[in-house]
Scaffold this motif. Sequence first.
Motif, PDB file in Angstrom:
ATOM      1  N   GLY A 103       0.819  -1.211   0.000  1.00 27.38           N
ATOM      2  CA  GLY A 103       0.000   0.000   0.000  1.00 27.38           C
ATOM      3  C   GLY A 103       0.851   1.258   0.000  1.00 27.38           C
ATOM      4  N   LEU A 104       1.933   1.259   0.768  1.00 28.00           N
ATOM      5  CA  LEU A 104       2.835   2.413   0.819  1.00 28.00           C
ATOM      6  C   LEU A 104       3.535   2.633  -0.521  1.00 28.00           C
ATOM      7  CD1 LEU A 104       4.399   1.825   4.367  1.00 28.00           C
ATOM      8  CD2 LEU A 104       2.796   3.645   3.719  1.00 28.00           C
ATOM      9  N   LEU A 105       3.967   1.528  -1.146  1.00 24.53           N
ATOM     10  CA  LEU A 105       4.629   1.634  -2.453  1.00 24.53           C
ATOM     11  C   LEU A 105       3.658   2.143  -3.523  1.00 24.53           C
ATOM     12  CD1 LEU A 105       6.810  -1.619  -2.445  1.00 24.53           C
ATOM     13  CD2 LEU A 105       7.602   0.734  -2.207  1.00 24.53           C
ATOM     14  N   MET A 106       2.396   1.692  -3.446  1.00 24.99           N
ATOM     15  CA  MET A 106       1.399   2.160  -4.405  1.00 24.99           C
ATOM     16  C   MET A 106       1.073   3.635  -4.189  1.00 24.99           C
ATOM     17  SD  MET A 106      -1.256  -1.053  -4.811  1.00 24.99           S
ATOM     18  CE  MET A 106      -1.386  -1.441  -3.064  1.00 24.99           C
ATOM     19  N   LYS A 107       1.045   4.042  -2.928  1.00 26.47           N
ATOM     20  CA  LYS A 107       0.676   5.428  -2.610  1.00 26.47           C
ATOM     21  C   LYS A 107       1.746   6.423  -3.047  1.00 26.47           C
ATOM     22  CE  LYS A 107      -0.607   8.388   1.316  1.00 26.47           C
ATOM     23  NZ  LYS A 107      -1.856   8.866   0.704  1.00 26.47           N
ATOM     24  N   TYR A 108       3.018   6.074  -2.803  1.00 20.61           N
ATOM     25  CA  TYR A 108       4.087   7.034  -3.052  1.00 20.61           C
ATOM     26  C   TYR A 108       4.817   6.834  -4.383  1.00 20.61           C
ATOM     27  CZ  TYR A 108       3.363   8.357   1.804  1.00 20.61           C
ATOM     28  OH  TYR A 108       2.804   8.804   2.975  1.00 20.61           O
ATOM     29  N   PHE A 109       4.674   5.665  -4.993  1.00 17.33           N
ATOM     30  CA  PHE A 109       5.364   5.424  -6.251  1.00 17.33           C
ATOM     31  C   PHE A 109       4.426   5.017  -7.395  1.00 17.33           C
ATOM     32  CE2 PHE A 109       8.484   4.673  -2.894  1.00 17.33           C
ATOM     33  CZ  PHE A 109       9.554   5.440  -3.324  1.00 17.33           C
ATOM     34  N   GLY A 110       3.159   4.719  -7.061  1.00 17.90           N
ATOM     35  CA  GLY A 110       2.206   4.315  -8.100  1.00 17.90           C
ATOM     36  C   GLY A 110       2.480   2.931  -8.670  1.00 17.90           C
TER      37      GLY A 110
END
Length: 300
Positions: free
Chosen positions: A168-175
């Motif tokens: 979720g963090l990777l999707m939020k900040y890196f797409g």
Amino acid sequence: MSKVHIHKHEVKGRNLVFSIILNLLITIAQVIGGIISGSLALISDALHNFSDVITLIFSLVANKLSRRKASIDHTFGFKRAELIAAFVNAATLIIVALFLIYGAIERFYNPHPIKSGLVIWMALLGIAVNGVSALMLKKDAEHNLNMKSAYLHLFTDMLASVAVLVGGLLMKYFGWFWVDSVMTILIAVYLIVVGIDLLKTSTKMLMLFTPEHIDIKEIVREVHKIPGAGKLHHIHVWHLNDEELHLEAHLDCSEDIKMSEFNDLLHQIEQVLFTQFHINHINIQPEFKKEDPKDFIVQD
């Protein structure tokens, strides 16, 4: 059959009840969150959580059954119910994992936008709930295979929630929306690894295999050191459940002794088998120059 007294660890069923309630609530929350956010990893985690609920209910029922007293119709009681529960729970871990891998591969080639913020909050909730549930069962898991299977479901689900959080963090900040599928596959692979190990252990107990820590030849050597013990043969060693290790065998006594003398000999054998091999149920058939196979292992 002679039984040496052992101290039994008392499994706390109420911990299972609390875990069932907590996991049912987190399952409902994650399903709703997964649908709204579009996250397969979150729905996968919810599916695993639901399997935890089923697992915990099954473990609770098995735990209750195992406490029933023996009867004429059930001479061993229901002590093996927890082994069956552990076997089924291990199998469900593997089945759920395979289902997750299939869905993750399909999503990898057809990625969808995901509301990562909701995924992050649901993952944090999953970590908290499964962490608390796992801690409640940890002590019981050290003494009981059924509780270990339930604990592993909860512990791996906590790890799954950690993986979802990272995704979720990777999707939020890196797409990186493809991370959702990768995390799902990593979760599934871990489930397969722990599931296979538990499945092997429970299968060996259900099949009455000789426990891995038992060396039958060493048992024979130690028993033969006892004065009056002739040849120990026709040996079977198996787990009835986690706490009860059984041995049955024939003993060709070196002399034609009285039954009272055999009782003394049997007591010495019991002490050796319990202190050195932790065998607490012993059934020995006394013989004297009986014509029968004298091999350690005899096919009945």
